[in-house]
Enzyme design. Structure first.
Site, PDB file in Angstrom:
ATOM      1  N   ASP A  81       5.025 -28.565 -22.760  1.00 14.41           N
ATOM      2  CA  ASP A  81       5.980 -28.817 -21.850  1.00 14.41           C
ATOM      3  C   ASP A  81       5.786 -30.028 -20.930  1.00 14.41           C
ATOM      4  O   ASP A  81       4.681 -30.637 -21.006  1.00 14.41           O
ATOM      5  CB  ASP A  81       5.607 -27.648 -20.591  1.00 14.41           C
ATOM      6  CG  ASP A  81       6.864 -27.334 -19.740  1.00 14.41           C
ATOM      7  OD1 ASP A  81       8.169 -27.780 -19.997  1.00 14.41           O
ATOM      8  OD2 ASP A  81       6.808 -26.631 -18.699  1.00 14.41           O
ATOM      9  N   HIS A  87      11.433 -36.081 -25.433  1.00 16.87           N
ATOM     10  CA  HIS A  87      11.221 -35.225 -26.511  1.00 16.87           C
ATOM     11  C   HIS A  87      10.607 -36.132 -27.574  1.00 16.87           C
ATOM     12  O   HIS A  87       9.840 -35.902 -28.362  1.00 16.87           O
ATOM     13  CB  HIS A  87      12.504 -34.495 -26.762  1.00 16.87           C
ATOM     14  CG  HIS A  87      12.919 -33.457 -26.053  1.00 16.87           C
ATOM     15  ND1 HIS A  87      11.970 -32.478 -25.340  1.00 16.87           N
ATOM     16  CD2 HIS A  87      14.115 -33.288 -25.269  1.00 16.87           C
ATOM     17  CE1 HIS A  87      12.722 -31.708 -24.472  1.00 16.87           C
ATOM     18  NE2 HIS A  87      13.861 -32.265 -24.524  1.00 16.87           N
ATOM     19  N   LEU A  96      -5.229 -26.778 -42.395  1.00 10.82           N
ATOM     20  CA  LEU A  96      -4.624 -26.092 -41.202  1.00 10.82           C
ATOM     21  C   LEU A  96      -3.395 -25.348 -41.589  1.00 10.82           C
ATOM     22  O   LEU A  96      -2.386 -26.011 -42.249  1.00 10.82           O
ATOM     23  CB  LEU A  96      -4.425 -27.186 -40.248  1.00 10.82           C
ATOM     24  CG  LEU A  96      -3.737 -27.051 -39.043  1.00 10.82           C
ATOM     25  CD1 LEU A  96      -4.807 -26.541 -38.116  1.00 10.82           C
ATOM     26  CD2 LEU A  96      -2.831 -28.229 -38.506  1.00 10.82           C
TER      27      LEU A  96
END
Ligand code: FPP
Length: 246
Positions: A21, A38, A132
């Site tokens: 956020d 962004h 991962l």
């Protein structure tokens, strides 16, 4: 703390989930349009995926686009979809080289074809990687995920292949988008807000919460290490008392 030397490498959370956020505020503070926040946030994504792999995190789940985010102005939605597509295309080589396996949580079918197709391709190409696991939550909502799971379970009951008495925690987990994965140990939320925002509502039951004021575009490896260090100071009791967990 910014140094991974100060982390206990035997106590790295296996699954870290992140609410990324603060992109909009990062841009607004600089007088820039929100999509530029962004764009800067993508650099943090790259840094944290790399750091997660290096530090031995097994699963990293990033909340990239929520079901509610479809209600943002069309230009912002379009900018986010463009960034996702570019990220998937430009990072595929690095992701593959680093043995990362990409997965998607959420309503894949709501994504525009040009994003969905690139996503499917990246998932297929990295499916055999054993490092991962990178879950991208896209058009994701925790309630929607649970509703979809309930529908699948109800359908199995209707067909007579499942009895209602057989429904337990494990069965519900197995019908979620994270089927087969351990629940998150740690939830990191950047941008300072103290809420779950419809993220992984079932899976976060026992996660430790770490909220930082740092805005996502400023969140880098040293901040990730600080979150892991805070996690290592917590005593996880899973409903028991201190004496029982040692
Ligand atoms: C929340 O910030 C962030 C989002 C809605 C999108 C997160 C997307 C990225 C980090 C980039 C694309 C992702 C990937 C995986 C390549 P906000 O806009 O709500 O910030 P604000 O609270 O300051 O307004």
């Amino acid at each position: 703390m910014t140094d991974s030397d100060e982390l206990d490498l035997d106590n790295i959370p296996s699954h870290v989930a992140v609410i990324m956020d603060g992109n909009g505020r990062w841009a607004q503070k600089r007088g820039l349009p929100r999509p530029l926040g962004h764009r800067q946030g993508v650099e943090s994504v790259q840094a944290i995926v790399r750091a997660g792999g290096e530090l031995g995190v097994k699963i990293l789940t990033l909340y990239a686009f929520s079901t509610e985010n479809w209600n943002r102005p069309a230009a912002e939605v379009q900018a986010l979809m463009g960034l996702l597509k570019n990220f998937l295309q430009s990072e595929l080589k690095t992701i593959t080289e680093n043995n990362v396996s990409l997965r998607c949580l959420g309503q894949r079918e709501r994504l525009p074809d040009e994003v969905g197709n690139v996503l499917d391709d990246a998932i297929a190409r990295t499916a055999e990687n054993s490092g991962l696991i990178l879950n991208l939550a896209l058009s994701y909502g925790g309630r929607n995920e649970i509703v979809r799971a309930i529908r699948q379970i109800a359908e199995k009951c209707r067909q007579g292949v499942l009895a209602p008495e057989e429904i337990d925690d494990k069965l519900v987990s197995a019908h979620l988008d994270t089927a087969g994965q351990a629940d998150p140990d740690l939830l990191i939320r950047t941008g300072g807000e103290s809420r779950l925002s419809n993220f992984l509502l079932w899976q976060l039951s026992y996660a430790e919460l770490y909220i930082t004021e740092t805005l996502w575009p400023d969140f880098r490896k040293k901040d990730f290490i600080a979150a892991l260090a805070a996690f290592q100071k917590r005593q996880r009791r899973f409903g028991k008392i201190s004496n029982q967990v040692g």
